[in-house]
Design a protein around this motif. Structure first.
Motif, PDB file in Angstrom:
ATOM      1  N   LEU A 145      28.841   0.927  15.407  1.00  0.00           N
ATOM      2  CA  LEU A 145      29.758   1.417  16.284  1.00  0.00           C
ATOM      3  C   LEU A 145      30.396   0.198  17.140  1.00  0.00           C
ATOM      4  O   LEU A 145      31.680   0.503  16.969  1.00  0.00           O
ATOM      5  N   GLU A 160      21.894   5.886  13.378  1.00  0.00           N
ATOM      6  CA  GLU A 160      21.884   5.188  14.595  1.00  0.00           C
ATOM      7  C   GLU A 160      22.833   5.155  15.574  1.00  0.00           C
ATOM      8  O   GLU A 160      22.671   4.743  16.759  1.00  0.00           O
ATOM      9  N   CYS A 161      23.993   5.717  15.177  1.00  0.00           N
ATOM     10  CA  CYS A 161      25.164   5.910  16.025  1.00  0.00           C
ATOM     11  C   CYS A 161      25.292   7.222  16.487  1.00  0.00           C
ATOM     12  O   CYS A 161      25.976   7.502  17.640  1.00  0.00           O
ATOM     13  N   LEU A 209      26.735  -1.188  22.463  1.00  0.00           N
ATOM     14  CA  LEU A 209      26.795  -0.144  21.232  1.00  0.00           C
ATOM     15  C   LEU A 209      26.082  -0.509  20.183  1.00  0.00           C
ATOM     16  O   LEU A 209      25.965  -1.687  19.898  1.00  0.00           O
ATOM     17  N   PRO A 210      25.279   0.462  19.271  1.00  0.00           N
ATOM     18  CA  PRO A 210      24.745   0.066  18.110  1.00  0.00           C
ATOM     19  C   PRO A 210      25.798  -0.793  17.304  1.00  0.00           C
ATOM     20  O   PRO A 210      26.845  -0.509  17.201  1.00  0.00           O
ATOM     21  N   GLU A 260      23.102   3.907   8.997  1.00  0.00           N
ATOM     22  CA  GLU A 260      24.000   3.364  10.135  1.00  0.00           C
ATOM     23  C   GLU A 260      24.397   4.620  10.837  1.00  0.00           C
ATOM     24  O   GLU A 260      24.518   4.119  12.070  1.00  0.00           O
ATOM     25  N   LEU A 261      24.654   5.654  10.378  1.00  0.00           N
ATOM     26  CA  LEU A 261      25.321   6.800  11.219  1.00  0.00           C
ATOM     27  C   LEU A 261      24.159   7.215  11.918  1.00  0.00           C
ATOM     28  O   LEU A 261      24.337   7.711  13.094  1.00  0.00           O
ATOM     29  N   ARG A 302      32.539   1.398   7.947  1.00  0.00           N
ATOM     30  CA  ARG A 302      31.218   1.137   7.360  1.00  0.00           C
ATOM     31  C   ARG A 302      31.384   1.030   5.784  1.00  0.00           C
ATOM     32  O   ARG A 302      30.893   0.285   5.295  1.00  0.00           O
ATOM     33  N   LEU A 311      34.076   4.763  24.748  1.00  0.00           N
ATOM     34  CA  LEU A 311      33.487   3.502  24.223  1.00  0.00           C
ATOM     35  C   LEU A 311      33.866   2.124  24.132  1.00  0.00           C
ATOM     36  O   LEU A 311      33.357   1.094  24.256  1.00  0.00           O
ATOM     37  N   LEU A 345      34.877   5.103  11.962  1.00  0.00           N
ATOM     38  CA  LEU A 345      33.556   4.556  11.891  1.00  0.00           C
ATOM     39  C   LEU A 345      33.053   4.731  10.770  1.00  0.00           C
ATOM     40  O   LEU A 345      32.413   3.730  10.295  1.00  0.00           O
ATOM     41  N   LEU A 396      26.919   8.873  20.124  1.00  0.00           N
ATOM     42  CA  LEU A 396      28.317   9.453  19.972  1.00  0.00           C
ATOM     43  C   LEU A 396      28.206  10.912  20.699  1.00  0.00           C
ATOM     44  O   LEU A 396      29.191  11.418  21.205  1.00  0.00           O
TER      45      LEU A 396
END
Length: 285
Positions: A79, A261-262, A75-76, A258-259, A24, A68, A20, A266
């Motif tokens: 991700l 959000e995920c 998913l966001p 971004e992380l 990104r 996943l 991930l 997770l």
């Protein structure tokens, strides 16, 4: 160590976090027209069968990417992008293969971007070289990836990303990662350096993030970001990998959000006990 085979662990929770982050970073670097270089110090075989005897031994992918894979639309976006790359690696739609970091890179890098992949294991090196043989601006080497940093940086493209994810089967890997981070930033202070590490009840593991931060404080032009995903507990003897972390020197400014959000999802999907959690911290410059 040449005995290590990532196929036993392909697609597990650690791969999810690592890839991930890798996706990104590469997406961000690809937003500029100018080419960049990705240096992968422990590249592996490029791809792994999750139906093979290695992956099936502990079926670690079952508590990782498999949680996943079928829900990409829910998913966001960051991700979902990574999971879609895994799906693209499985053209029949069934989860049969898991892409390693060179395969992720092969999907995301442009033809003008350079890939330098290092892998010491002779079988994995042979498989990787065959997989990447038609990709332009690519070199696959069976030399020590740590030792190659001096030759690779600074890169002729000037913009570069460095991924280091040794197996840490021997304790000296912790010191080598720290030395390599310092050397990379000394030679090219704006290189995006990504370091993966296992979360273990081992002194070298528990101290690594702090030591990486100190080194980046002194040398990284754009600060650092640290993320850790804890999914399970050590066994009754204190053994076992509880999770893993990624330390990024000179991270994209978009990466933290971004992380953020995920990571809650997770924890929810990959967590194997009630105490599953994450850490996300950043020092911007």
């Amino acid at each position: 160590m040449l005995a290590y085979r990532h196929a036993f662990h392909a697609g597990n929770h650690a791969d999810v976090l690592k890839h991930l982050v890798l996706t990104r970073v590469l997406r961000y670097m690809g937003e500029k027209d100018k080419p960049y270089t990705l240096i992968d110090t422990h590249a592996g075989a490029g791809g792994y069968s999750v139906e093979g005897r290695y992956a099936q031994k502990n079926a670690e992918y079952g508590t990782g990417i498999a949680k996943l894979y079928d829900d990409v639309d829910e998913l966001p976006a960051p991700l979902a992008d990574y999971v879609q790359l895994v799906r693209d690696f499985n053209p029949d739609g069934q989860l049969r293969q898991y892409p390693g970091s060179p395969a992720i890179a092969n999907f995301v890098l442009r033809d003008t971007d350079r890939l330098r992949a290092y892998e010491l294991h002779p079988t994995d090196h042979r498989i990787l070289a065959s997989y990447l043989e038609s990709r332009p601006n690519t070199q696959v080497s069976d030399r020590d990836g740590f030792a190659a940093i001096k030759a690779e940086l600074p890169s002729p493209t000037r913009r570069a990303a460095l991924l280091m994810d040794p197996p840490y089967e021997i304790k000296t890997d912790y010191a080598k990662v720290l030395t390599a981070l310092r050397e990379a930033l000394e030679r090219a202070p704006d290189t995006v350096v990504m370091v993966w590490y296992p979360q273990l009840q081992l002194l070298e593991s528990t101290q690594l993030a702090t030591r990486l931060k100190a080194s980046a404080d002194a040398a990284a032009k754009k600060g650092w970001l640290h993320v850790r995903l804890t999914v399970t507990q050590a066994d009754e003897r204190g053994f076992g990998m509880m999770g893993s972390g990624m330390f990024i020197a000179n991270p994209p400014f978009t990466l933290h959000d971004e992380l953020a959000e995920c990571l809650p999802l997770l924890v929810e999907r990959l967590g194997q006990y009630d105490g599953a959690n994450y850490v996300l911290e950043q020092k911007a410059v």
